[in-house]
Design a protein around this motif. Structure first.
Motif, PDB file in Angstrom:
ATOM      1  N   ASP A  10      53.310  26.106  67.279  1.00 58.24           N
ATOM      2  CA  ASP A  10      54.661  26.070  66.700  1.00 58.24           C
ATOM      3  C   ASP A  10      54.850  27.137  65.628  1.00 58.24           C
ATOM      4  OD1 ASP A  10      55.742  23.908  68.177  1.00 58.24           O
ATOM      5  OD2 ASP A  10      54.668  22.478  66.932  1.00 58.24           O
ATOM      6  N   PHE A  11      53.796  27.379  64.849  1.00 60.36           N
ATOM      7  CA  PHE A  11      53.887  28.357  63.762  1.00 60.36           C
ATOM      8  C   PHE A  11      54.338  29.729  64.265  1.00 60.36           C
ATOM      9  CE2 PHE A  11      52.059  31.479  60.800  1.00 60.36           C
ATOM     10  CZ  PHE A  11      52.483  30.965  59.580  1.00 60.36           C
ATOM     11  N   PRO A  14      58.956  30.852  65.564  1.00 54.32           N
ATOM     12  CA  PRO A  14      60.010  31.561  64.835  1.00 54.32           C
ATOM     13  C   PRO A  14      59.791  33.068  64.767  1.00 54.32           C
ATOM     14  CG  PRO A  14      59.332  29.595  63.635  1.00 54.32           C
ATOM     15  CD  PRO A  14      58.340  29.794  64.738  1.00 54.32           C
ATOM     16  N   GLU A 159      53.775  19.148  47.732  1.00 55.61           N
ATOM     17  CA  GLU A 159      53.955  19.763  49.043  1.00 55.61           C
ATOM     18  C   GLU A 159      52.776  19.462  49.966  1.00 55.61           C
ATOM     19  OE1 GLU A 159      56.120  23.810  50.528  1.00 55.61           O
ATOM     20  OE2 GLU A 159      54.771  23.976  48.816  1.00 55.61           O
ATOM     21  N   GLY A 162      52.212  20.372  56.201  1.00 54.53           N
ATOM     22  CA  GLY A 162      53.331  20.502  57.126  1.00 54.53           C
ATOM     23  C   GLY A 162      54.532  21.195  56.501  1.00 54.53           C
ATOM     24  N   GLU A 163      54.846  20.828  55.272  1.00 56.39           N
ATOM     25  CA  GLU A 163      55.994  21.431  54.583  1.00 56.39           C
ATOM     26  C   GLU A 163      55.737  22.896  54.254  1.00 56.39           C
ATOM     27  OE1 GLU A 163      57.430  17.259  52.419  1.00 56.39           O
ATOM     28  OE2 GLU A 163      56.013  18.623  51.424  1.00 56.39           O
ATOM     29  N   HIS A 165      53.593  24.863  55.780  1.00 55.66           N
ATOM     30  CA  HIS A 165      53.555  25.531  57.085  1.00 55.66           C
ATOM     31  C   HIS A 165      54.938  26.018  57.492  1.00 55.66           C
ATOM     32  CE1 HIS A 165      54.281  25.163  61.453  1.00 55.66           C
ATOM     33  NE2 HIS A 165      53.034  25.544  61.652  1.00 55.66           N
ATOM     34  N   ASP A 166      55.943  25.149  57.348  1.00 56.36           N
ATOM     35  CA  ASP A 166      57.298  25.510  57.759  1.00 56.36           C
ATOM     36  C   ASP A 166      57.869  26.630  56.893  1.00 56.36           C
ATOM     37  OD1 ASP A 166      57.054  23.584  59.671  1.00 56.36           O
ATOM     38  OD2 ASP A 166      58.386  22.131  58.715  1.00 56.36           O
ATOM     39  N   ARG A 167      57.585  26.598  55.599  1.00 55.38           N
ATOM     40  CA  ARG A 167      58.061  27.674  54.725  1.00 55.38           C
ATOM     41  C   ARG A 167      57.385  29.005  55.053  1.00 55.38           C
ATOM     42  NH1 ARG A 167      57.666  28.266  49.553  1.00 55.38           N
ATOM     43  NH2 ARG A 167      55.981  26.833  48.982  1.00 55.38           N
ATOM     44  N   GLN A 169      56.000  29.932  57.921  1.00 54.43           N
ATOM     45  CA  GLN A 169      56.369  30.504  59.216  1.00 54.43           C
ATOM     46  C   GLN A 169      57.685  31.263  59.115  1.00 54.43           C
ATOM     47  OE1 GLN A 169      56.642  27.471  62.242  1.00 54.43           O
ATOM     48  NE2 GLN A 169      58.541  26.594  61.448  1.00 54.43           N
ATOM     49  N   ASP A 170      58.612  30.785  58.305  1.00 56.48           N
ATOM     50  CA  ASP A 170      59.870  31.514  58.094  1.00 56.48           C
ATOM     51  C   ASP A 170      59.625  32.818  57.331  1.00 56.48           C
ATOM     52  OD1 ASP A 170      61.228  29.514  59.407  1.00 56.48           O
ATOM     53  OD2 ASP A 170      61.873  28.489  57.579  1.00 56.48           O
TER      54      ASP A 170
END
Length: 304
Positions: A10-11, A14, A159, A162-163, A165-167, A169-170
């Motif tokens: 998933d990483f 994006p 944090e 998971g949280e 990770h999402d930041r 990847q963006d």
């Protein structure tokens, strides 16, 4: 640019989307092969594979890139550059050398700290104040290449992996587009020999909570292993995953609930559990969890 994209989880998705949105020509997408998953154990494409199919892109998933045929097929793509993010295979020198501008890796740490497989988990579990993204020119060593771009970000006090990770990847998606736009002007920065650490793969054996440890370590373990594999403890003999926490006031015998709201004493200090998950159930915030599973003051966690 004509780009070969190499990523799997998933990483990476994006980043692929960002390259397509920026107008780059994606010559092919490389990812790990489909593997058995779910109750039926049917082969399931990786997240990158699924996204590439949806975008109508050519997908390749060789088991290895060591063979002459695989390397010749890669070279025949005549790519300007390869973008690699959490691909999962080491790239032989012939592959690294094939694109005109080589292979660029998006790595989720401030190199040379946390080279290797699990940099996000390890940064949180070690109590790092910050982490970030490095765009690195790849070479044969493990995350040893010169850095073209780097950007730091603070790690929040509560944090989770998971949280973060999402930041990250963006951040990585934005930064790789910037790197490709300015590639001729970027100056490679050789990594220093000092400060090298390795982020070894997470072992599920690390997930059991030892309440005799200091609260700061327990808190970092919970947040660093959330959502996967998930730190766990026994509550009333039932195994429960702990997916969120924060440091709290209080002291007492290790593993004992200090109130009715999931404040748990550690070897030194206490943590408040904020998100939990029983086996076979969805994850729940602490207040919702307690409506169906009371944990009264004085309850000893970690005992069967």
């Amino acid at each position: 640019m004509r780009v070969v994209f190499m990523g799997t989880p998933d990483f990476s998705v994006p980043v692929l989307d960002a390259l397509v949105d920026a107008g780059h020509d994606i010559a092919a997408v490389y990812c790990q092969p489909p593997r058995p998953a779910g109750r039926g154990k049917k082969d399931r494409p990786t997240p990158v594979h699924a996204r590439a199919d949806a975008l109508g892109l050519t997908v390749r998933h060789p088991v290895s890139l060591k063979g002459a045929d695989e390397q010749a097929e890669f070279a025949a793509l005549n790519a300007d550059v390869a973008v690699v993010v959490a691909y999962g295979l080491l790239l032989p020198q012939a592959v690294l050398d094939a694109p005109k501008h080589g292979c660029l890796n998006i790595h989720a740490s401030l190199l040379p700290r946390w080279r290797g497989a699990a940099p996000i988990h390890r940064a949180i579990m070690s109590g790092d104040a910050e982490t970030g993204i490095c765009i690195m020119q790849m070479e044969a060593g493990l995350d040893t290449g010169p850095v073209l771009l780097r950007e730091a970000t603070k790690i929040g006090e509560t944090e989770t992996t998971g949280e973060l990770h999402d930041r990250l990847q963006d951040m990585g998606a934005r930064m790789i587009v910037e790197a490709l736009d300015t590639l001729p002007t970027l100056t490679p920065d050789t990594q220093p020999e000092d400060g090298v650490t390795y982020a070894k793969k997470i072992d599920k054996a690390e997930a059991a909570i030892d309440w005799s440890r200091p609260a700061a370590e327990v808190d970092r373990q919970i947040r660093g292993l959330s959502p996967f594999p998930g730190a766990w403890t026994l509550i009333g003999g039932e195994r429960v995953k702990l997916l969120g926490s924060k440091l709290a006031q209080g002291a007492g015998a290790a593993g004992v609930a200090l109130d009715d709201a999931l404040t748990i004493a550690c070897g030194d200090g206490a943590v408040a559990l904020t998100r939990l998950q029983k086996a076979g159930k969805a994850a729940q915030d602490a207040d919702v969890f307690l409506r169906g599973f009371a944990v009264p003051k004085g309850t000893q966690l970690g005992e069967g």
